[in-house]
Structures are given as C-alpha cells and as structure tokens.
Design an enzyme around this catalytic site. Structure first.
Site, PDB file in Angstrom:
ATOM      1  N   HIS A  66      45.465  -2.298 -10.975  1.00 20.86           N
ATOM      2  CA  HIS A  66      44.158  -2.061 -10.166  1.00 20.86           C
ATOM      3  C   HIS A  66      44.434  -2.420  -8.679  1.00 20.86           C
ATOM      4  O   HIS A  66      43.679  -1.567  -7.774  1.00 20.86           O
ATOM      5  CB  HIS A  66      43.139  -3.243 -10.605  1.00 20.86           C
ATOM      6  N   LYS A 131      37.783  -9.211 -22.010  1.00 20.54           N
ATOM      7  CA  LYS A 131      37.416 -10.161 -22.719  1.00 20.54           C
ATOM      8  C   LYS A 131      36.679 -11.212 -21.459  1.00 20.54           C
ATOM      9  O   LYS A 131      37.297 -11.172 -20.330  1.00 20.54           O
ATOM     10  CB  LYS A 131      38.231 -11.130 -23.628  1.00 20.54           C
TER      11      LYS A 131
END
Length: 211
Positions: A66, A131
């Site tokens: 990222h 998550k």
C-alpha cells in the site's frame, strides 16, 4: 469427526442468523455470489451480516505494498493494476507447499491500511477484505464512494486458501509475501462488515450486546 464438525458449523450459522435477525430488525442476513469487478449495483445489494462468496480476480496487498502504491500515485506513476470495481485482500500468504497454489492465506488486521485506503477508494476501489474495524476516515470513504468492506475468517487461513486457484505477483516481488499480487478465486467466503449504506457490523454487535 467430520460429521460432527459439519453439524457444529450448521448450528453456528443458524445461531448467527438468529442473532443477526434479532439485532438488525426483521431482515435476516442473506447469501450472495458475486464476481469481480463489482458494479455499484452489486455493492448496493449487500448489507452488514450478509455472507458473500466471491469469484474472479482479487488483489493481494498489505501495508508495504500500500505504501508503494501511494508513493507511485504521488510520483504520477500508474498502479500495478486498474483498481476500478476491484477488491483488495489484506493478506501476506505463507509459501506454497509442493503441489499447492498458495500457502495459508488468512487476513491481516485492516487497521494497518487505514492511512492508505481512503485515497484508493476515491480512485475507484470497490472494496477491501481483512479483519477488524476501520477508522472513521475509512468508514466515511466507504459511504462516500459506495464501497464495501468484508471480513474473512482469521482462524481459517488454510481453508480460505482452497478457494484461491491462482496466485501471480504483479509488482514489487522484493517484498516477498507482501508483494502486490493477483489472486484468481472461486467462492471465496467473506462477511459484509461495512456496507455502502453506512452499516457497521462491529458497532451493531456492540449495541446488541450492550442491551
């Protein structure tokens, strides 16, 4: 043991559906099968608590990848793939054993990507899989862009890997398991935890058990 395990899973699903129906009004969770890339219409059908099976291509990227994507954008460079209508899975898979496509492929804590996610969502990313809950900035970006956030089951990494049929590194191989990669998946199981209507399963769960 297999029979007992199947019965336990079926019972758990029935119990979850009952709790969700009780907590979210008269609408129980639904099951969807979707194929990437996703349209806005696909996403609009999804609500928190729904079980979704994803097929098609999803992209694997953790925090290191990222950061590389954001650096590329800052430098006016193209991303390794067009993210419009696509999903990013926050995962760093373990090495594949002989005869396997991929090793264990459980989700990474999504909060590690919170600093980067809003910009990618604004560029057309349809959703994310991970998550844990998300920051307020990410939740705002999900609503603003009509996107979605799914949770994968953290304790079922080996089982999740069975739905991954192909794994191809597209960029930054030096990052190892954190390289940007394409995954061809078939009936990849997830749950909607943040929908485009502003629903947040984590917050709803807290409200339910605070009663």
């Amino acid at each position: 043991r297999l029979r007992l395990r199947r019965e336990w899973i079926a019972a758990a699903r029935r119990g979850r559906q009952s709790r969700l129906k009780a907590g979210f009004g008269d609408t129980a969770m639904q099951t969807h099968h979707i194929t990437t890339p996703l349209s806005k219409e696909d996403i609009a059908k999804l609500s928190i608590g729904d079980i979704v099976y994803i097929s098609g291509t999803i992209y694997a990227a953790r925090d290191a990848a990222h950061k590389r994507m954001i650096d590329a954008l800052d430098n006016g460079e193209a991303l390794p793939a067009d993210l419009t209508g696509q999903l990013i899975y926050y995962v760093g898979p373990t090495p594949a054993k002989p005869g396997q496509v991929i090793g264990s492929a459980g989700p990474t804590t999504a909060g590690r990507m919170d600093a980067y996610a809003p910009r990618l969502l604004d560029l057309g990313l349809a959703g994310m899989i991970g998550k844990g809950n998300r920051s307020a900035a990410v939740m705002d970006a999900i609503r603003r862009n009509g996107a979605v956030y799914f949770a994968a089951t953290g304790g079922a990494a080996a089982l999740i890997a069975r739905s991954i049929k192909k794994y191809t590194v597209l960029a930054w191989p030096e990052l190892g398991p954190e390289a940007f990669a394409a995954m061809e998946v078939e009936n990849f199981p997830v749950i909607v935890v943040a929908d485009c209507k502003g629903g947040d399963l984590y917050e709803e769960g807290r409200r339910q058990y605070a009663r």
